[in-house]
Scaffold this motif. Sequence first.
Motif, PDB file in Angstrom:
ATOM      1  N   GLY A   1       2.343 -12.300  -7.913  1.00 20.97           N
ATOM      2  CA  GLY A   1       1.283 -11.101  -8.372  1.00 20.97           C
ATOM      3  C   GLY A   1       0.628 -10.454  -7.470  1.00 20.97           C
ATOM      4  O   GLY A   1       0.448  -9.351  -7.362  1.00 20.97           O
ATOM      5  N   LEU A   2       0.147 -11.192  -6.479  1.00 22.19           N
ATOM      6  CA  LEU A   2      -0.584 -10.761  -5.424  1.00 22.19           C
ATOM      7  C   LEU A   2       0.140 -10.363  -4.202  1.00 22.19           C
ATOM      8  O   LEU A   2      -0.138  -8.874  -3.939  1.00 22.19           O
ATOM      9  N   SER A   3       1.453 -10.713  -4.062  1.00 23.71           N
ATOM     10  CA  SER A   3       2.409  -9.890  -3.389  1.00 23.71           C
ATOM     11  C   SER A   3       2.764  -8.390  -3.709  1.00 23.71           C
ATOM     12  O   SER A   3       2.862  -7.551  -3.191  1.00 23.71           O
ATOM     13  N   GLY A   4       2.931  -8.439  -5.248  1.00 20.92           N
ATOM     14  CA  GLY A   4       3.363  -7.438  -5.643  1.00 20.92           C
ATOM     15  C   GLY A   4       2.241  -6.474  -5.688  1.00 20.92           C
ATOM     16  O   GLY A   4       2.458  -5.141  -5.439  1.00 20.92           O
ATOM     17  N   TYR A   5       1.056  -6.726  -6.064  1.00 20.41           N
ATOM     18  CA  TYR A   5      -0.060  -5.621  -5.745  1.00 20.41           C
ATOM     19  C   TYR A   5      -0.266  -5.300  -4.258  1.00 20.41           C
ATOM     20  O   TYR A   5      -0.461  -4.216  -4.113  1.00 20.41           O
ATOM     21  N   ALA A   6       0.142  -6.276  -3.503  1.00 22.82           N
ATOM     22  CA  ALA A   6      -0.073  -5.643  -1.946  1.00 22.82           C
ATOM     23  C   ALA A   6       0.916  -4.482  -1.496  1.00 22.82           C
ATOM     24  O   ALA A   6       0.618  -3.701  -0.838  1.00 22.82           O
TER      25      ALA A   6
ATOM     26  N   LEU B   1       2.799  -2.916  -3.859  1.00 22.43           N
ATOM     27  CA  LEU B   1       2.922  -1.567  -4.846  1.00 22.43           C
ATOM     28  C   LEU B   1       1.388  -1.026  -5.322  1.00 22.43           C
ATOM     29  O   LEU B   1       1.401   0.225  -5.589  1.00 22.43           O
ATOM     30  N   GLY B   2       0.284  -1.524  -4.701  1.00 24.02           N
ATOM     31  CA  GLY B   2      -0.784  -1.069  -5.248  1.00 24.02           C
ATOM     32  C   GLY B   2      -1.316  -0.197  -4.066  1.00 24.02           C
ATOM     33  O   GLY B   2      -0.905  -0.021  -2.838  1.00 24.02           O
ATOM     34  N   ASP B   3      -2.270   1.011  -4.663  1.00 26.35           N
ATOM     35  CA  ASP B   3      -2.644   1.949  -3.670  1.00 26.35           C
ATOM     36  C   ASP B   3      -4.027   1.499  -3.045  1.00 26.35           C
ATOM     37  O   ASP B   3      -5.021   1.681  -3.497  1.00 26.35           O
ATOM     38  N   MET B   4      -3.998   0.763  -1.830  1.00 20.08           N
ATOM     39  CA  MET B   4      -5.070   0.369  -1.451  1.00 20.08           C
ATOM     40  C   MET B   4      -5.562   1.337   0.166  1.00 20.08           C
ATOM     41  O   MET B   4      -6.271   0.666   0.888  1.00 20.08           O
ATOM     42  N   SER B   5      -4.985   2.469   0.112  1.00 19.67           N
ATOM     43  CA  SER B   5      -5.463   3.294   1.084  1.00 19.67           C
ATOM     44  C   SER B   5      -6.903   3.835   0.759  1.00 19.67           C
ATOM     45  O   SER B   5      -6.954   4.319  -0.304  1.00 19.67           O
ATOM     46  N   PRO B   6      -7.534   4.091   1.914  1.00 20.80           N
ATOM     47  CA  PRO B   6      -8.823   4.827   1.562  1.00 20.80           C
ATOM     48  C   PRO B   6      -8.833   6.056   1.162  1.00 20.80           C
ATOM     49  O   PRO B   6      -7.688   6.753   1.839  1.00 20.80           O
ATOM     50  N   PRO B   7      -9.730   6.650   0.623  1.00 25.07           N
ATOM     51  CA  PRO B   7      -9.439   8.249   0.333  1.00 25.07           C
ATOM     52  C   PRO B   7      -9.693   9.053   1.493  1.00 25.07           C
ATOM     53  O   PRO B   7     -10.695   9.025   2.397  1.00 25.07           O
ATOM     54  N   SER B   8      -8.841  10.172   1.690  1.00 23.08           N
ATOM     55  CA  SER B   8      -9.228  10.913   2.904  1.00 23.08           C
ATOM     56  C   SER B   8      -9.917  12.117   2.460  1.00 23.08           C
ATOM     57  O   SER B   8      -9.971  12.636   1.557  1.00 23.08           O
ATOM     58  N   ALA B   9     -10.724  12.581   3.385  1.00 24.04           N
ATOM     59  CA  ALA B   9     -11.403  13.837   3.227  1.00 24.04           C
ATOM     60  C   ALA B   9     -11.504  14.714   4.610  1.00 24.04           C
ATOM     61  O   ALA B   9     -11.703  13.835   5.426  1.00 24.04           O
ATOM     62  N   PRO B  10     -11.521  15.917   4.467  1.00 28.72           N
ATOM     63  CA  PRO B  10     -11.683  16.503   5.753  1.00 28.72           C
ATOM     64  C   PRO B  10     -12.915  16.576   6.276  1.00 28.72           C
ATOM     65  O   PRO B  10     -13.945  16.581   5.706  1.00 28.72           O
ATOM     66  N   GLN B  11     -13.042  16.299   7.761  1.00 29.80           N
ATOM     67  CA  GLN B  11     -14.350  16.205   8.373  1.00 29.80           C
ATOM     68  C   GLN B  11     -14.593  17.379   9.684  1.00 29.80           C
ATOM     69  O   GLN B  11     -13.431  17.319  10.193  1.00 29.80           O
ATOM     70  N   SER B  12     -15.401  18.040   9.718  1.00 24.76           N
ATOM     71  CA  SER B  12     -15.830  18.933  10.856  1.00 24.76           C
ATOM     72  C   SER B  12     -17.120  18.658  11.400  1.00 24.76           C
ATOM     73  O   SER B  12     -18.128  18.411  10.618  1.00 24.76           O
TER      74      SER B  12
END
Length: 45
Positions: free
Chosen positions: A19-24, A26-37
């Motif tokens: 279960g842990l390897s499947g979550y690693a 297939l799970g979306d663990m990327s941080p949310p991205s936002a434009p910065q200026s």
Amino acid sequence: MLIRLIKLVFFLAILGVIGLSGYAYLGDMSPPSAPQSTTVTLNGG
């Protein structure tokens, strides 16, 4: 009785690893991205 308990613990450990390897993978663990200026002011140009 003790052997049955050891088998249960081993089975639950295997399920946890799967279960842990499947979550690693297939799970979306990327941080949310936002434009910065940022405005930069250069002195003496």
